[in-house]
Design an enzyme around this catalytic site. Structure first.
Site, PDB file in Angstrom:
ATOM      1  N   LYS A 262       1.272   6.366  -4.256  1.00 21.41           N
ATOM      2  CA  LYS A 262       1.105   6.474  -2.637  1.00 21.41           C
ATOM      3  C   LYS A 262       0.546   7.885  -2.654  1.00 21.41           C
ATOM      4  O   LYS A 262      -0.173   8.372  -3.585  1.00 21.41           O
ATOM      5  CB  LYS A 262       2.218   6.351  -1.616  1.00 21.41           C
TER       6      LYS A 262
ATOM      7  N   SER B 299      10.870  -1.971  -2.884  1.00 21.46           N
ATOM      8  CA  SER B 299      12.278  -1.581  -3.565  1.00 21.46           C
ATOM      9  C   SER B 299      12.616  -2.168  -4.748  1.00 21.46           C
ATOM     10  O   SER B 299      13.798  -2.180  -5.322  1.00 21.46           O
ATOM     11  CB  SER B 299      13.357  -1.857  -2.609  1.00 21.46           C
TER      12      SER B 299
ATOM     13  N   GLY C  24      10.068   0.890   0.743  1.00 18.80           N
ATOM     14  CA  GLY C  24      10.650   1.980   0.888  1.00 18.80           C
ATOM     15  C   GLY C  24      11.783   2.143   1.471  1.00 18.80           C
ATOM     16  O   GLY C  24      12.497   3.309   1.967  1.00 18.80           O
TER      17      GLY C  24
ATOM     18  N   GLU D  74       0.506  -0.255   4.302  1.00 14.64           N
ATOM     19  CA  GLU D  74       0.352   1.280   4.842  1.00 14.64           C
ATOM     20  C   GLU D  74      -1.124   1.288   5.212  1.00 14.64           C
ATOM     21  O   GLU D  74      -1.360   2.032   6.375  1.00 14.64           O
ATOM     22  CB  GLU D  74       0.877   2.210   3.983  1.00 14.64           C
TER      23      GLU D  74
ATOM     24  N   HIS E 160      -3.070  -2.624   1.547  1.00 15.58           N
ATOM     25  CA  HIS E 160      -1.633  -2.357   1.457  1.00 15.58           C
ATOM     26  C   HIS E 160      -1.052  -2.337   2.877  1.00 15.58           C
ATOM     27  O   HIS E 160      -1.781  -1.871   3.880  1.00 15.58           O
ATOM     28  CB  HIS E 160      -1.497  -0.959   0.624  1.00 15.58           C
TER      29      HIS E 160
ATOM     30  N   GLU F  83       4.214  -7.957  -0.610  1.00 10.56           N
ATOM     31  CA  GLU F  83       5.285  -6.897  -0.384  1.00 10.56           C
ATOM     32  C   GLU F  83       5.691  -7.102   1.130  1.00 10.56           C
ATOM     33  O   GLU F  83       5.064  -6.731   2.017  1.00 10.56           O
ATOM     34  CB  GLU F  83       4.339  -5.648  -0.421  1.00 10.56           C
TER      35      GLU F  83
ATOM     36  N   ASN G  32       2.577   2.429  -7.639  1.00  8.32           N
ATOM     37  CA  ASN G  32       1.753   2.782  -6.598  1.00  8.32           C
ATOM     38  C   ASN G  32       2.158   3.778  -6.420  1.00  8.32           C
ATOM     39  O   ASN G  32       3.132   4.093  -5.700  1.00  8.32           O
ATOM     40  CB  ASN G  32       1.708   1.835  -5.457  1.00  8.32           C
TER      41      ASN G  32
HETATM   42  P1  13P Z   1       8.780   0.818  -2.836  1.00  3.50           P
HETATM   43  O1  13P Z   1       8.766   0.479  -4.214  1.00  3.50           O
HETATM   44  O2  13P Z   1       8.962   2.463  -2.573  1.00  3.50           O
HETATM   45  O3  13P Z   1       9.399   0.091  -2.111  1.00  3.50           O
HETATM   46  O4  13P Z   1       7.113   0.621  -2.495  1.00  3.50           O
HETATM   47  C1  13P Z   1       6.442  -0.681  -2.607  1.00  3.50           C
HETATM   48  C2  13P Z   1       5.149  -0.366  -2.294  1.00  3.50           C
HETATM   49  O5  13P Z   1       4.590  -0.237  -1.403  1.00  3.50           O
HETATM   50  C3  13P Z   1       4.238  -0.404  -3.613  1.00  3.50           C
HETATM   51  O6  13P Z   1       2.911  -0.698  -3.241  1.00  3.50           O
END
Ligand code: 13P
Length: 261
Positions: free
Chosen positions: A15, A217, A177, A101, A99, A171, A13
């Site tokens: 982002k 992560s 992150g 976010e 997601h 997640e 992903n």
């Molecule tokens: P990270 O791998 O950067 O922690 O992000 C995970 C994520 O949100 C994937 O959709």
């Protein structure tokens, strides 16, 4: 629970990272590094602006691609939105919905997430339905209660017989992150719990066929241990999917787990 009934998926992903002009160099490098594997499907979920270039750059179908969000609407006066039909027209395969976010910044709630998952399914693509608890919920031991609720809400939008087309991504928000990862056992417990919820609602055959990914992560160092767990069928990877080397190493971890290498 036997993994042979479902796909292992490693999905990146991106982002809101990388530029359209960086897509082709990335794809070229990743294709060169990609281990030969039959046991794992690789996908990249990129910004809408990158999809056409990615499609052209991938050349063959060793890597699938898709988007990170979709409109609940079919078409019409919805400025700024992108429909499932538009994504399907670009041969997108996966679309993440819900997601954390998008839940946090765009106000996507379980109802909207369910509608988006259905819109994706109806156009023949696979929604990757994201669920995950906050740190506060985890600290109050509410993780499984909250995750069950999210999964049940999403499932209520999925027509019977279409479940095999969906993917669930667990997640934990506190792990996204942050460099903090759920331990393999913690992640396994929640993924197993998600499968139980699916089993209760749609039966054992369906439950064993739905791929459940872990995200938060995941990186080349911790991937193998996480991917070895019986109910973790792959990863949804943010930061580590932005570097072809790291992403390819995570894919290699699958081949190590399955004994392909
Ligand atoms: P990270 O791998 O950067 O922690 O992000 C995970 C994520 O949100 C994937 O959709």
């Amino acid at each position: 629970m036997n993994k042979k009934y479902r796909k292992t998926i490693i999905a990146g992903n991106w982002k809101m990272n990388l530029l359209p002009s960086e897509v082709k160099p990335f794809a070229d490098e990743l294709r060169a590094l990609l281990p030969k594997t039959k046991s794992c499907e690789v996908a990249l979920l990129v910004p809408f602006t990158h999809i056409s270039t990615l499609r052209r750059s991938l050349k063959d179908n060793r890597i699938s691609y898709g988007a990170q969000d979709v409109s609940v609407h079919d078409k019409g006066a919805f400025t700024g939105e992108v429909s499932a039909e538009m994504l399907a027209d670009l041969n997108a395969h996966y679309v993440t919905v819900g997601h954390s976010e998008c839940r946090q910044y765009h106000g996507d709630n379980d109802f909207i997430v369910g509608q988006k998952a259905l819109a994706v399914l109806e156009k023949g693509m696979s929604p990757i339905i994201c669920v995950g608890e906050s740190l506060e919920q985890r600290d109050r031991s509410l993780t499984m209660e909250y995750i069950s609720y999210q999964v049940l809400a999403a499932l209520s939008f999925i027509p019977e017989g279409k479940e095999r087309q969906i993917v669930i991504a667990y997640e934990p928000i506190w792990a996204i992150g942050t460099g903090k990862t759920a331990t393999p056992q913690e992640a396994q417990d929640v993924c197993e719990g998600i499968r139980s919820v699916i089993r209760e609602k749609r039966g054992a055959r369906v439950a064993r066929s739905v791929s459940i990914l872990y995200g938060g992560s995941m990186n080349p160092k911790n991937a193998k241990e996480l991917l070895s767990m019986p109910d973790i069928d792959g990863g949804l990877i943010g930061g580590a999917s932005l570097k072809p080397q790291d992403f390819a190493q995570i894919i290699s971890a699958v081949t190590e787990v399955t004994g392909e290498e």
